[in-house]
Design a protein around this motif. Structure first.
Motif, PDB file in Angstrom:
ATOM      1  N   ALA A 111       0.567  -1.260   0.022  1.00  0.00           N
ATOM      2  CA  ALA A 111       0.003  -0.182  -0.131  1.00  0.00           C
ATOM      3  C   ALA A 111       0.700   1.175   0.275  1.00  0.00           C
ATOM      4  O   ALA A 111       1.921   1.252   0.127  1.00  0.00           O
ATOM      5  CB  ALA A 111      -1.121  -0.148   1.203  1.00  0.00           C
ATOM      6  N   ASP A 112       0.090   2.108   0.064  1.00  0.00           N
ATOM      7  CA  ASP A 112       0.923   3.326  -0.252  1.00  0.00           C
ATOM      8  C   ASP A 112       1.125   4.663   1.043  1.00  0.00           C
ATOM      9  O   ASP A 112       0.555   4.167   1.860  1.00  0.00           O
ATOM     10  CB  ASP A 112       0.050   5.224  -0.926  1.00  0.00           C
ATOM     11  N   GLY A 117       3.453  14.996   1.422  1.00  0.00           N
ATOM     12  CA  GLY A 117       4.003  14.614  -0.173  1.00  0.00           C
ATOM     13  C   GLY A 117       4.966  14.255   0.372  1.00  0.00           C
ATOM     14  O   GLY A 117       5.454  13.537  -1.206  1.00  0.00           O
ATOM     15  N   LYS A 118       5.559  13.452   0.550  1.00  0.00           N
ATOM     16  CA  LYS A 118       6.604  12.019   0.165  1.00  0.00           C
ATOM     17  C   LYS A 118       5.745  10.880   0.058  1.00  0.00           C
ATOM     18  O   LYS A 118       4.971  10.430   0.875  1.00  0.00           O
ATOM     19  CB  LYS A 118       7.335  11.853   0.973  1.00  0.00           C
ATOM     20  N   LYS A 119       6.106  10.120  -0.324  1.00  0.00           N
ATOM     21  CA  LYS A 119       4.922   9.035  -0.692  1.00  0.00           C
ATOM     22  C   LYS A 119       6.000   7.980  -1.250  1.00  0.00           C
ATOM     23  O   LYS A 119       6.791   7.458  -2.564  1.00  0.00           O
ATOM     24  CB  LYS A 119       4.113   9.362  -1.973  1.00  0.00           C
ATOM     25  N   THR A 120       5.596   6.703  -1.142  1.00  0.00           N
ATOM     26  CA  THR A 120       6.094   6.061  -1.666  1.00  0.00           C
ATOM     27  C   THR A 120       5.177   4.339  -1.178  1.00  0.00           C
ATOM     28  O   THR A 120       4.262   4.196   0.121  1.00  0.00           O
ATOM     29  CB  THR A 120       7.592   5.256  -0.688  1.00  0.00           C
ATOM     30  N   PHE A 121       5.667   2.757  -2.068  1.00  0.00           N
ATOM     31  CA  PHE A 121       4.788   2.118  -2.477  1.00  0.00           C
ATOM     32  C   PHE A 121       5.072   0.496  -1.295  1.00  0.00           C
ATOM     33  O   PHE A 121       6.479   0.686  -1.204  1.00  0.00           O
ATOM     34  CB  PHE A 121       3.792   1.278  -3.476  1.00  0.00           C
ATOM     35  N   THR A 122       4.803  -0.005  -0.438  1.00  0.00           N
ATOM     36  CA  THR A 122       6.044  -0.445   0.404  1.00  0.00           C
ATOM     37  C   THR A 122       4.544  -1.396   1.772  1.00  0.00           C
ATOM     38  O   THR A 122       3.578  -1.532   0.877  1.00  0.00           O
ATOM     39  CB  THR A 122       6.361   0.384   1.620  1.00  0.00           C
TER      40      THR A 122
END
Length: 408
Positions: A111-112, A117-122
C-alpha cells in the motif's frame, strides 16, 4: 630427473625470449580463470551472507507458511493459512513458545505510505509483539509493538530503514504520523537495517499490530505465516510433525495428497536458499568456463605459429641429438607453463573483480574464494594447456631435421 629439469629450463628460456607472444598466449586463460573465480567468489560470499542472516533465528525456530505449487499458481489459485490454522496451532501444540503470526495487511501486494507530500509503496505487515524475539530483529530507535497495542488495535507502526529514507524522515522519526492507505499511524520505532538479499531490500516494510491489520484490511481471508520457537532443541522435529499432522487434518488432506503448506526449520530455510545460490553459481561458472576453451584454442594457434617460426631452431636441436620425445616434452611443457601462469594471474584478477562486485552490490557479502575453486582452476588451466599444446608439440616432434635446417 636431470633431463626433465633441462627441458623445463629450455621451456622457460623460450617463454622469456618471446615475452609479448607469451602474454598473448596466456590472455585467454587469464580471462577464463578470472571469470570463473569472480563468479564463484561472489556466489560463495552471498551464500555465507545468507547463512549468517539465518543463524540469528536459531536452531529452535520453525516457520509455517502456505505453499502453492507452480501449476496451481499458473491457474490463478492460491493456498492460504487462515486465522483458524494459527489459533489451532497455538492451542494444540504444547512444545512451542514466542509465536509470531504475520500477514500482508491492506492488500497482498502492499500500500501507499505518505507524509508531507512524500510517498512510497511498500509492504504493510501485521504482526504481534513476539516478532522481534522469534526473528531476533529489534528496533534501532524507539520501541516495538506491544501486547497492549495489539489488544487495543492502536494505530501505531514500526518502519524499516528504507521506508524512513524514502519518506525523508529524520534519523529518529518516533512521535511523527504517517498515513497508511489514507489512515494516520504513529511511528513508534525504526527497525535495525538488514540490507539486501537477491537484490530485494529487507528494510522496505511497515509493521503494524496484528489486530489493527485485521481491522483496516480489505482482505476476506489473510494469508498468515507463523514464526515460532520450540521450548527445546530436541523437540523441534516433534513439534514440526505435530503441526504438519494438525494442518493436514484441518485442511482435510487425504493420505498421499501433497501438503498445501510448509513447515521449515531455520536450518532448512538456510539450506534452501544456499542450494539456490550454489546451483546458480554452478550454472554461471559453467557458462563462463567456456572462455577457458577459447583460451586453449588461442594457445594452440599461437603455439602452431611458434613451431613454424622456430623450424630452424628445431632442426638444429635434432641435428645435435635431441630426440622427438624431448622436442615434444619441451613444447608441451611450454604450453603447460603458459596455462599455469595464466591461471595464477586469473585467480588474482578474478578475486579482485569479486571484491569489487561485492562492494558495489549491497547485501551480497564479502567475496570468498574456496580452495577447491583455486585448485580446480589451476588443474583445468594446466589440462587445457596440455591438451591444446599436444598438436603443436607433435608437429614439432615429427619435423624432419634436414628440411628444418633448410628453412629460412
Amino acid at each position: 630427473m636431470r633431463a626433465l629439469l633441462d627441458v623445463a629450463g629450455e621451456a622457460v628460456g623460450s617463454i622469456r625470449a618471446h615475452g609479448f607472444r607469451s602474454i598473448l598466449t596466456t590472455l585467454g586463460i587469464v580471462i577464463g580463470v578470472a571469470a570463473v573465480i569472480a563468479v564463484v567468489s561472489v556466489m560463495s560470499g552471498l551464500s555465507r551472507s545468507i547463512t549468517q542472516k539465518f543463524s540469528g533465528l536459531g536452531g529452535d525456530s520453525l516457520t509455517v507458511r502456505s505453499h502453492t505449487p507452480l501449476e496451481l499458481s499458473m491457474q490463478g489459485r492460491r493456498n492460504r493459512l487462515s486465522l483458524r490454522d494459527y489459533e489451532f496451532i497455538v492451542q494444540h501444540v504444547d512444545e512451542i513458545r514466542d509465536v509470531s503470526p504475520m500477514f500482508m495487511a491492506v492488500s497482498d501486494f502492499g500500500a501507499d505510505v505518505a507524509v508531507r507530500g512524500k510517498k512510497t509503496f511498500t509492504r504493510i505487515l501485521a504482526t504481534t509483539e513476539g516478532y522481534q524475539d522469534a526473528r531476533q530483529l529489534f528496533p534501532r530507535v524507539g520501541r516495538f509493538i506491544t501486547g497492549h497495542d495489539n489488544r487495543s488495535r492502536r494505530r501505531i507502526c514500526v518502519i524499516g530503514e528504507k521506508v524512513r529514507d524514502a519518506l525523508d524522515l529524520p534519523n529518529d522519526p518516533t512521535g511523527r504520523f504517517i498515513t497508511i492507505a489514507g489512515e494516520p499511524f504513529l511511528v513508534v520505532g525504526v527497525m535495525e537495517p538488514r540490507g539486501e538479499i537477491f537484490g530485494f531490500s529487507q528494510d522496505d516494510f511497515v509493521l503494524i499490530p496484528f489486530k489493527t491489520g485485521l481491522a483496516i484490511g480489505d482482505l476476506a481471508e489473510p494469508d498468515v505465516s507463523i514464526t515460532l520457537k520450540v521450548d527445546s532443541l530436541d523437540r523441534v522435529e516433534q513439534a514440526a510433525e505435530r503441526i504438519t499432522a494438525l494442518l493436514r487434518q484441518l485442511h482435510r488432506l487425504k493420505p498421499g495428497q501433497a501438503n498445501d503448506f510448509k513447515v521449515q526449520t531455520a536450518e532448512e530455510l538456510n539450506e534452501s536458499f544456499s542450494e539456490i545460490v550454489q546451483m546458480t553459481g554452478v550454472v554461471l561458472a559453467a557458462m563462463v568456463s567456456v572462455s577457458l576453451l577459447v583460451g586453449g584454442i588461442g594457445i594452440m594457434n599461437i603455439m602452431l605459429v611458434s613451431v613454424t617460426e622456430r623450424t630452424r631452431e628445431i632442426g638444429i636441436a635434432k641435428a645435435l641429438g635431441a630426440t622427438p620425445a624431448r622436442i615434444m616434452q619441451q613444447f608441451l611443457l611450454e604450453a603447460a607453463l603458459l596455462s599455469l601462469a595464466g591461471g595464477v594471474v586469473g585467480v588474482v584478477l578474478g578475486y579482485a573483480i569479486g571484491l569489487l562486485v561485492s562492494s558495489v552490490l549491497p547485501g551480497v557479502g564479502s567475496a570468498v574464494v574456496p580452495w577447491w575453486a583455486v585448485g580446480l582452476s589451476f588443474a583445468f588451466a594446466t589440462v587445457v594447456g596440455l591438451v591444446f599444446g599436444l598438436l603443436p608439440a607433435a608437429k614439432a616432434a615429427r619435423m624432419d631435421p634436414i628440411t628444418a635446417l633448410r628453412h629460412e
